[in-house]
Design a protein around this motif. Structure first.
Motif, mmCIF file in Angstrom:
data_model
loop_
_atom_site.group_PDB
_atom_site.id
_atom_site.type_symbol
_atom_site.label_atom_id
_atom_site.label_comp_id
_atom_site.label_asym_id
_atom_site.label_seq_id
_atom_site.Cartn_x
_atom_site.Cartn_y
_atom_site.Cartn_z
ATOM 1 N N THR A 84 0.127 2.353 0.519
ATOM 2 C CA THR A 84 0.937 1.674 -0.498
ATOM 3 C C THR A 84 2.385 1.582 -0.027
ATOM 4 O O THR A 84 2.791 2.255 0.923
ATOM 5 N N ASP A 142 7.013 -4.290 -1.233
ATOM 6 C CA ASP A 142 6.061 -4.423 -2.337
ATOM 7 C C ASP A 142 5.444 -3.051 -2.562
ATOM 8 O O ASP A 142 5.013 -2.393 -1.616
ATOM 9 N N GLU A 143 5.432 -2.606 -3.783
ATOM 10 C CA GLU A 143 4.925 -1.265 -4.083
ATOM 11 C C GLU A 143 3.405 -1.162 -3.945
ATOM 12 O O GLU A 143 2.888 -0.101 -3.643
ATOM 13 N N ASN A 144 2.686 -2.244 -4.165
ATOM 14 C CA ASN A 144 1.227 -2.169 -4.231
ATOM 15 C C ASN A 144 0.505 -2.598 -2.962
ATOM 16 O O ASN A 144 -0.377 -1.919 -2.493
ATOM 17 N N SER A 189 -1.851 -4.707 -2.489
ATOM 18 C CA SER A 189 -3.273 -4.561 -2.804
ATOM 19 C C SER A 189 -4.203 -5.496 -2.047
ATOM 20 O O SER A 189 -5.358 -5.164 -1.837
ATOM 21 N N ARG A 246 4.897 2.738 -1.653
ATOM 22 C CA ARG A 246 5.523 4.045 -1.910
ATOM 23 C C ARG A 246 5.254 5.021 -0.771
ATOM 24 O O ARG A 246 6.121 5.773 -0.367
ATOM 25 N N GLU A 247 4.019 5.014 -0.268
ATOM 26 C CA GLU A 247 3.692 5.893 0.859
ATOM 27 C C GLU A 247 4.485 5.502 2.101
ATOM 28 O O GLU A 247 4.983 6.369 2.827
ATOM 29 N N THR A 307 1.530 -5.660 5.697
ATOM 30 C CA THR A 307 0.982 -4.362 5.286
ATOM 31 C C THR A 307 2.048 -3.285 5.452
ATOM 32 O O THR A 307 2.982 -3.425 6.243
ATOM 33 N N THR A 365 7.580 -5.153 -7.212
ATOM 34 C CA THR A 365 6.164 -5.344 -7.516
ATOM 35 C C THR A 365 6.000 -6.380 -8.621
ATOM 36 O O THR A 365 6.900 -6.568 -9.432
ATOM 37 N N ASN A 382 3.228 -6.007 -10.427
ATOM 38 C CA ASN A 382 2.293 -5.280 -11.282
ATOM 39 C C ASN A 382 3.017 -4.835 -12.547
ATOM 40 O O ASN A 382 4.034 -4.162 -12.472
ATOM 41 N N ASP A 442 0.804 0.534 -14.439
ATOM 42 C CA ASP A 442 0.106 1.401 -13.517
ATOM 43 C C ASP A 442 -0.986 2.094 -14.315
ATOM 44 O O ASP A 442 -0.726 2.984 -15.108
#
Length: 164
Positions: A127, A116-118, A120, A129-130, A95, A154, A156, A159
Motif C-alpha cells: 500500500t 496514492d494510499e491504496n 488497489s 502507507r507501507e 505501484t 486517495t 477512497n 476504510d
C-alpha cells in the motif's frame, strides 16, 4: 485556505469528492481577493501569484495505479497556470514497489512524492502507507539524504477495516 465537497451515489456505486488547496504563499500585506492573494481559478489552475514562493525545479514522483490520475497530476504540476513557470519535473510510478525501488535502489531523488494510499488495481501488494513507512526508514538510515515531502492522496471514501 481551500474548499471541499462531495456527493455520493447509491450504495456500491461510488462517490465523488473534490478539494482545493492553495499551495502558494502570498506576499506580505496581500489582501484577500487581490491578485497577490489569488488562489486557484475556476478551471483549477493557479495564477503566477498563487504559486509565488513555491520552489523552482522540484522533482516530483506521482505514485498512482490509475493512469488518468498520473496524467492529471503531471499536467497540473508542469503546465497549468502558474505551475508552468516553476519548472517542476514529474515522474510516475504505478505501484508502491516501483516507487520504493526508484528511491532506495536506483537512488532517484524526489523533493515531493504524491502517494496514492491504496494502489488497489496496480498489481502490487504494497500500500501507499507501507511504501511511505519504508521511504521514511530509508531516509533515516541515510543521514545525508534529503527528506522528501510525501503527500498522501486517495479517492477512497471509507476504510472498511477500521470503520473510518
Amino acid at each position: 485556505g481551500g474548499a471541499s465537497g462531495g456527493s455520493s451515489a447509491p450504495e456500491h456505486q461510488g462517490c465523488m469528492f473534490f478539494f482545493t488547496v492553495t499551495l502558494g504563499v502570498a506576499g506580505a500585506g496581500a489582501v484577500a481577493g487581490t491578485p497577490e492573494a489569488e488562489g486557484p481559478g475556476e478551471d483549477g489552475s493557479c495564477s503566477s501569484a498563487a504559486v509565488q514562493g513555491l520552489p523552482r525545479g522540484w522533482s516530483v514522483l506521482v505514485v498512482d495505479d490509475v493512469e488518468f490520475n498520473q496524467v492529471l497530476w503531471s499536467r497540473k504540476l508542469t503546465s497549468m497556470g502558474g505551475f508552468a513557470q516553476l519548472g517542476w519535473q514529474v515522474r510516475c510510478a504505478s505501484t508502491a514497489e516501483e516507487a520504493v525501488e526508484l528511491i532506495t535502489r536506483q537512488g532517484q531523488h524526489f523533493d515531493l512524492v504524491i502517494m496514492d494510499e491504496n494502489l488497489s488495481s496496480s498489481g502490487g501488494v504494497m500500500t501507499g502507507r507501507e511504501a511511505t513507512r519504508l521511504l521514511r526508514q530509508f531516509e533515516q538510515s541515510s543521514p545525508r539524504r534529503h527528506r522528501a515531502w510525501i503527500f498522501g492522496a486517495t479517492g477512497n471514501c471509507t476504510d472498511r477495516k477500521s470503520g473510518v
